[in-house]
Motif scaffolding. Structure first.
Motif: not given
Lengths: 160, 160
Positions: A108, A146, B134, B139
């Motif tokens: 991420l 991401y 996440a 995202v």
DNA sequence: TACTTGTTTTGATTTACTCAAAACAACACA
DNA sequence: TGTGTTGTTTTGAGTAAATCAAAACAAGTA
């Protein structure tokens, strides 16, 4: 207090020594010679994953002055081919390195502050490894990044 | 035969003209001024997707000499922010550009010859857009690159 | 046709990284 | 415990990809 501090220092030193020898072991068992720059780079990378060569150079230079940036590049390149570190190259960023290898985890990346976090794969173990149609390719690896806003950048953009 | 060729040329010219005006239209409707370098770059990119700025510069220079490399960078950057082209940056390669935008398709890259192919997403439309955790990130995009050997490189490595 | 705004050219600069040769150090072996 | 071989690091130069800035220029608009 001095005694306490000394004993803390002793514990810290023993931990650091144990850590150092663990790091040396992992370098050795990757088939590489153990050198001061290699120890320093791998130790720095342990404390700061997702670092660039330049950032590691900065960290290494402070406890091993005289180390050159090219040495850091050389160390990282040998670590990388030995499978000791993984290199990721997010768009618009210099290459980053991490010690977490061997699993197929992804990343991420915050589009605002560039912080990087590890994430496990969506669909189990080898999910993204199978594209809908591989077009005859022999697929060996899948790389997933991401892009988004991290929690603190969301907060900061909400209250400017 | 001359007549036939002439009529073919005529058809080709009409097609090219139609194509050129379509290209001009798409530039205009992206809110950008239509200029010769922009037309040339977008036309070149239509014929050779997944091209670098430098490759496009080579293509553009042949039918619009005097165009500078910096102009090509400028054109691609304005196209990119206007959403007219998509920029991908595979590790170890200069940035590549393509006209296919708006869907979330991914890419297969050959580790030997660097050829790039488009692939649709594994799990439907917005699959990879949801990592397992996440970590508080908002995202916005998922970028997937599959690395492997393309069909012809598999054949070549089998018969060296 | 001229004006305004955005685009392109020209030229310099930066960042990230690579290459090559000589100096040097790690590890194996005597 | 020294000696040699091999691999590593230093030093210094060089490259590719991209970016920046200012002046010249052209597209679209009135």
């Amino acid at each position: 207090m001095t005694t306490t501090r000394a004993s803390h220092d002793g514990a810290a030193l023993r931990l650091a020594a144990a850590d150092a020898s663990l790091i040396a072991d992992s370098i050795r068992s990757a088939g590489l010679k153990v050198t001061a720059p290699r120890l320093a780079v791998l130790r720095a990378l342990t404390g700061m994953p997702h670092s660039s060569a330049d950032a590691l150079f900065g960290a290494v230079r402070s406890d091993l002055p005289g180390t050159s940036l090219q040495a850091v590049y050389g160390v990282l390149s040998s670590f990388s081919t030995a499978g000791l570190v993984r290199k990721i190259e997010p768009a618009g960023s210099p290459a980053l390195f991490e010690r977490r290898v061997g699993d197929n985890h992804h990343h991420l990346v915050c589009t605002r502050c560039n912080v990087v976090h590890d994430v496990d794969c969506v669909v189990g173990h080898a999910p993204c490894l199978t594209p809908a149609d591989a077009l005859g390719f022999d697929v060996r690896a899948a790389e997933v990044i991401y892009w988004g806003l991290c929690a603190s950048c969301q907060a900061e953009t909400a209250h400017p």
